[in-house]
Design an enzyme around this catalytic site. Structure first.
Site, PDB file in Angstrom:
ATOM      1  CB  SER A  91      85.330  52.696  -9.300  1.00  0.00           C
ATOM      2  OG  SER A  91      86.483  53.031 -10.002  1.00  0.00           O
ATOM      3  CE  LYS A 123      88.845  51.737  -8.328  1.00  0.00           C
ATOM      4  NZ  LYS A 123      89.006  53.167  -8.617  1.00  0.00           N
ATOM      5  CE1 TYR A 182      90.956  48.491 -10.195  1.00  0.00           C
ATOM      6  CE2 TYR A 182      91.911  49.059 -12.324  1.00  0.00           C
ATOM      7  CZ  TYR A 182      91.137  49.400 -11.240  1.00  0.00           C
ATOM      8  OH  TYR A 182      90.529  50.635 -11.175  1.00  0.00           O
ATOM      9  CE1 TYR A 187      87.772  57.229  -6.900  1.00  0.00           C
ATOM     10  CE2 TYR A 187      85.716  57.486  -8.100  1.00  0.00           C
ATOM     11  CZ  TYR A 187      86.774  56.693  -7.679  1.00  0.00           C
ATOM     12  OH  TYR A 187      86.820  55.399  -8.012  1.00  0.00           O
ATOM     13  CB  VAL A 208      83.923  55.299 -15.303  1.00  0.00           C
ATOM     14  CG1 VAL A 208      84.839  56.285 -14.648  1.00  0.00           C
ATOM     15  CG2 VAL A 208      84.557  53.946 -15.475  1.00  0.00           C
TER      16      VAL A 208
HETATM   17  O1  DON Z   1      90.499  52.017 -13.374  1.00  0.00           O
HETATM   18  C1  DON Z   1      89.699  52.333 -14.221  1.00  0.00           C
HETATM   19  O2  DON Z   1      89.988  53.119 -15.082  1.00  0.00           O
HETATM   20  C2  DON Z   1      88.275  51.802 -14.270  1.00  0.00           C
HETATM   21  N1  DON Z   1      88.182  50.523 -14.770  1.00  0.00           N
HETATM   22  C3  DON Z   1      87.541  52.028 -13.020  1.00  0.00           C
HETATM   23  C4  DON Z   1      87.372  53.459 -12.846  1.00  0.00           C
HETATM   24  C5  DON Z   1      86.149  53.908 -12.199  1.00  0.00           C
HETATM   25  O3  DON Z   1      85.077  53.351 -12.241  1.00  0.00           O
HETATM   26  C6  DON Z   1      86.324  55.220 -11.543  1.00  0.00           C
HETATM   27  N2  DON Z   1      85.163  55.616 -10.861  1.00  0.00           N
HETATM   28  N3  DON Z   1      84.399  56.495 -11.027  1.00  0.00           N
END
Ligand code: DON
Length: 609
Positions: free
Chosen positions: A67, A70, A192, A244, A262
């Site tokens: 993320s 983003k 994405y 978040y 993540v």
């Molecule tokens: O969209 C997703 O599930 C992941 N590839 C990115 C999520 C993410 O890193 C959320 N952040 N903490």
């Protein structure tokens, strides 16, 4: 003996060692490949806005950006379409929901912000490019500019996410249903997943953060990654939505815009100062790295980095406030001229600014303009020691200058070449008054012009093209006509063409010169190698007398700024003078040197620091 450890490095090492013991949280497994991470990995990297890197722990270990991509992809969408078009599709309000919530804002049907998946998938769809390959190529290239090196995709994490990304597919179809995505979401979702699988290390995150801290330019490569105007939009959504559901607690305790991923990365930015990259894979229930949060909190606390820490208003922005009484040009003047300039000193306000100018410090400095300004007609303002001028300071200064000019006064602005926008605004806003605002390369040149105007008005200005007689020479004041005739007999006429050097630093002294016609200047070279004009001479003045007094090598270069006519007094000529003439000459010389020393002292006494 080893070199002492830089203090920042020491603090980072201390925090790293302390937090290694913290084994709270869980490695993310919803993307199966992420579950393979070693939970013990821990790296911290701090990069200053001018590119100094401090790092500790596993800063070279590769992991996927997730993320944290983003905000950067949001920046590409802003650069490609502009803020208004992007806001038509993605809003900027914290959602208070999980990053992968399947929801849109009630009423508008837009994703709440670009940091949750719905908003991030929409940002991805707005990256200009034909097909997945081109879009992802562009994202890799821009993120690589932030990081200062080429970045690649971790294919196995990409495949793992694509195979299990059903929830994101649901979000994609929901966006399609509400026409936020205008085409089939399949390609955009693959792009994405790939952007999330870009492989980085902790040092890359630190450098990417420092690039944002530096207004969008990588401080090490000098390459621009995003337009300056969009940096504040990116940092705003990071500040309100980047962590978040923990965004409020984060901004309360750490006080910097940030983004987590993540895989265990966190990137934080203190605008204008530094960027932080952290990596440790164990996450808390909000999806943020446990050690990452703690180390950022520690760094912020140890160094007092909270962005809302209220700074003291710096009054040291004023290096000097004075008049012609304390600050004069380097042009040597006759007794009558000096008297006139002293009488008129209060008509000129000299302001030397220093340090960083923002709204508060610029407003404080400009207040010095209006205070007791009734009799002041001229302002000389020097920017040589100003290190930064932000846009609010530029606004405050240009407004103050405009009203100063409108009141019929003049401004001479020195050394503002590093702040071209200030000059542009003054020239645009005061175009009908532009003859009253002048720009100079150095303060002595500006002061000389101001002094010339005062002397011209008083009928005391002597033009350099004028030829003078010995009776006009300051050093020969008090001599009778007969004595002057005798002195003339021992002087040798010497002419110099424009542009020539009359003497150079280190030359053995062979005499002094009386300037009878033309303009000359004295130059020294500073330790930094810069050429500095220290004096200008017009007819009636003398130079080179110091060498004649102490027989030491020349300490400055003298240049002919026009064709010159001089009369030279050699050591031999000096010996031919009788003791009476010599005594008067030495008394005059002592007076001139004492005057110059007094002026230098008055100037120094005005320095605020
Ligand atoms: O969209 C997703 O599930 C992941 N590839 C990115 C999520 C993410 O890193 C959320 N952040 N903490």
């Amino acid at each position: 003996m080893n070199a002492p450890l830089p203090p920042i490095q020491k603090i980072l090492e201390g925090l790293h060692a302390e937090l290694m013991e913290n084994r709270g949280g869980e490695v993310a497994t919803y993307i199966p490949e992420l579950g393979k991470a070693d939970p013990e990995w821990f790296g911290v990297c701090l990069v200053t806005a001018d590119g100094q890197v401090y790092q500790v722990g596993e800063c070279g270990q590769q992991f996927t950006i997730q993320s944290i991509s983003k905000p950067f992809v949001y920046g590409i969408a802003l650069d490609d379409h502009g803020k208004d078009a992007v806001l038509e599709k993605v809003w900027m309000e914290p959602s208070g929901e999980a990053f992968n919530a399947i929801s849109l804002r009630p009423g508008t049907g837009k994703p709440a912000n670009p940091m949750i998946n719905a908003g991030a998938i929409t940002s991805n769809s707005m990256v200009a490019g034909d097909g997945v390959e081109e879009v992802v190529g562009r994202i890799k290239q821009v993120l690589g500019t932030y990081a200062g090196r080429e970045l690649t995709i971790d294919e196995s994490v990409y495949r793992s996410e694509s195979e299990t990304g059903h929830r994101n597919r649901a979000i994609g179809y929901m966006l399609r249903n509400f026409d936020i995505l205008e085409e089939d979401p399949t390609d955009c979702l693959e792009a994405y997943f790939m952007q999330c699988a870009i492989s980085v290390n902790c040092r890359d995150l630190g450098m990417m953060a420092a690039t944002l801290a530096n207004g969008g330019v990588n401080p090490c490569t000098g390459k621009r990654a995003v337009s300056r105007q969009h940096v504040e939009n990116i940092l705003s959504v990071m500040g309100s939505c980047g962590m978040y559901d923990a965004a409020g607690e984060w901004i309360y305790n750490v006080g910097m815009p940030a983004k987590s991923g993540v895989a265990g990365g966190i990137l934080a930015v203190l605008p204008g100062q530094l960027g932080i990259g952290v990596f440790s894979p164990r996450l808390d229930p909000c999806g943020n790295s446990v050690r990452g949060i703690e180390v950022c909190r520690g760094i912020s606390r140890k160094f007092g980095l909270h962005m809302f820490q209220v700074p003291q208003l710096s009054t040291s922005v004023l290096r000097r406030v004075g008049s012609l009484m304390q600050t004069r040009s380097s042009r040597l003047r006759s007794k009558a001229q000096t008297r006139k300039l002293k009488e008129s000193a209060g008509m000129v306000r000299v302001l030397e600014l220093q340090g960083d100018l923002n709204f508060g410090t610029a407003e404080f400095a400009m207040r010095q303009l209006t205070e007791d300004a009734a009799g002041v007609r001229e302002l000389v303002l020097d920017f040589a020691h100003v290190t930064r001028l932000d846009s609010s300071a530029t606004g405050v200064l240009s407004l103050a200058f405009a009203s100063w000019l409108e009141s019929g006064r003049r401004i001479s602005i020195c050394r503002c070449e590093r702040f071209p926008s200030l000059r542009e605004i003054i020239e645009a806003e005061a175009s009908d008054l532009s003859d009253k605002a002048e720009f100079f390369d150095d303060m002595p040149a500006a002061l000389e012009e101001v002094e010339n105007r005062i002397l011209e008005e008083a009928g005391l200005r002597r033009h350099s093209s004028e030829r003078v007689g010995l009776e006009c020479c300051y050093l020969l004041e008090g001599f009778t006509v007969k004595e002057l005739e005798f002195i003339r007999g021992v002087l040798e006429p010497v002419a110099f063409p424009e542009g020539s050097s009359l003497m150079n630093v280190g030359d053995e002294p062979d005499g002094m010169y009386f300037l009878m016609r033309g303009k000359a200047s004295a130059w020294i070279t500073t330790e930094g190698g810069l050429q500095r004009r220290v004096a200008t001479f017009s007819p009636g003045m003398n130079f080179g007398e110091m060498g004649l007094l102490d027989d030491s090598p020349r300490s400055a270069e003298i240049r002919a700024d026009s064709d010159l006519e001089t009369l030279k007094l050699t050591k031999d000529g000096l010996r031919k003078m009788g003791t009476d003439v010599l005594a008067t000459l030495l008394a005059n010389l002592t007076r001139i040197l004492a005057d110059r020393l007094r002026e230098a002292n008055a100037e120094l006494s005005q320095l605020h620091s």
